[in-house]
Write a protein that holds these residues in place. Sequence first.
Motif, PDB file in Angstrom:
ATOM      1  N   ASN A   1       2.988 -31.092   2.052  1.00 59.79           N
ATOM      2  CA  ASN A   1       3.483 -32.383   1.822  1.00 59.79           C
ATOM      3  C   ASN A   1       2.858 -33.570   0.382  1.00 59.79           C
ATOM      4  OD1 ASN A   1       3.849 -34.512   2.998  1.00 59.79           O
ATOM      5  ND2 ASN A   1       2.663 -34.489   4.977  1.00 59.79           N
TER       6      ASN A   1
ATOM      7  N   TYR B   1      10.772 -26.390   7.359  1.00 61.47           N
ATOM      8  CA  TYR B   1       9.858 -28.159   7.710  1.00 61.47           C
ATOM      9  C   TYR B   1       9.231 -28.318   9.291  1.00 61.47           C
ATOM     10  CZ  TYR B   1       9.828 -33.101   7.982  1.00 61.47           C
ATOM     11  OH  TYR B   1       9.351 -34.365   8.348  1.00 61.47           O
TER      12      TYR B   1
ATOM     13  N   ALA C   1      10.593 -38.894  -1.395  1.00 60.73           N
ATOM     14  CA  ALA C   1      10.588 -39.730   0.126  1.00 60.73           C
ATOM     15  C   ALA C   1       9.136 -40.850   0.376  1.00 60.73           C
ATOM     16  CB  ALA C   1      10.194 -39.192   1.463  1.00 60.73           C
ATOM     17  N   GLU C   2       8.721 -40.177  -0.145  1.00 58.13           N
ATOM     18  CA  GLU C   2       6.795 -40.621  -0.292  1.00 58.13           C
ATOM     19  C   GLU C   2       6.721 -41.272  -1.925  1.00 58.13           C
ATOM     20  OE1 GLU C   2       4.123 -38.416   2.136  1.00 58.13           O
ATOM     21  OE2 GLU C   2       4.792 -38.635   3.872  1.00 58.13           O
TER      22      GLU C   2
ATOM     23  N   TYR D   1      13.108 -30.702   0.565  1.00 60.13           N
ATOM     24  CA  TYR D   1      14.947 -31.546   1.420  1.00 60.13           C
ATOM     25  C   TYR D   1      15.371 -31.331   2.162  1.00 60.13           C
ATOM     26  CZ  TYR D   1      17.945 -29.519  -1.648  1.00 60.13           C
ATOM     27  OH  TYR D   1      18.755 -28.266  -2.003  1.00 60.13           O
ATOM     28  N   GLN D   2      15.361 -31.725   2.945  1.00 58.26           N
ATOM     29  CA  GLN D   2      15.395 -31.772   4.716  1.00 58.26           C
ATOM     30  C   GLN D   2      17.712 -31.989   4.656  1.00 58.26           C
ATOM     31  OE1 GLN D   2      13.947 -34.878   7.244  1.00 58.26           O
ATOM     32  NE2 GLN D   2      12.192 -35.552   5.723  1.00 58.26           N
TER      33      GLN D   2
ATOM     34  N   ASP E   1      10.866 -35.046  -0.420  1.00 56.47           N
ATOM     35  CA  ASP E   1       9.614 -34.936   0.499  1.00 56.47           C
ATOM     36  C   ASP E   1       8.731 -34.296  -0.357  1.00 56.47           C
ATOM     37  OD1 ASP E   1      10.210 -35.659   2.791  1.00 56.47           O
ATOM     38  OD2 ASP E   1      11.172 -33.912   3.042  1.00 56.47           O
TER      39      ASP E   1
END
Length: 207
Positions: free
Chosen positions: A56, A85, A142-143, A159-160, A173
């Motif tokens: 993460n 994920y 994303a963060e 990625y999602q 991510d």
Amino acid sequence: MDKIKKIVTFGVLPLLIVLLAVWAFCETSGSDSYNYQGYIVAMRETDGGTVLTTINGDKKAEFTVKWYTRKKFNGELSALTEGAYIKLSTTGDDSTNIKKFSAYSGFSMEGKIVFMEDLSSPFILSEDNAYNYYMLYSLIPAEDTAYPLQTGTQVRIYYQYPLNASTKTIVVDVIEPTSDILSPLTEKEIAYIGRQGYTVAASNQNG
């Protein structure tokens, strides 16, 4: 005997009903609430359960799927796999044992980082070896994670959501460096980047 039956009927049964209601509430309460999320990068079987190595941002962690872990799979995913994920909660603040999880299909891509003139966001240049063509995407983390990236850094991104022919930007991510050795851009790669309307930045250091 009738008195005993009455005690069972009017004493024990209501208690069982209350206990069942409490159990049902605990099972469903906060069912969509998890205290960790990330991508599975490795899995191994142990006597204590399946150990998941996850990532993460720029941090890795390990969690264990136990026999009592409540499992939820979404979409086409039917089992835990590397790259999936996962959202999870553990059995306690200091525990790595998974109380429950919800897993989704995840997506990843390997390539090298490229910084462009007049643009702050990094790009990833990836090559499809099967069909021998390049792909170039702008990356939006994303963060707010400070990744140590330079042009030529070899990475794997997670990625999602799946990409399509019109995708130009990927919300990522995780950007995971896969080597400490830079991979300089080739003349062929620089020419491809130029055809896309970009110029490789002279200063290739992020930030």
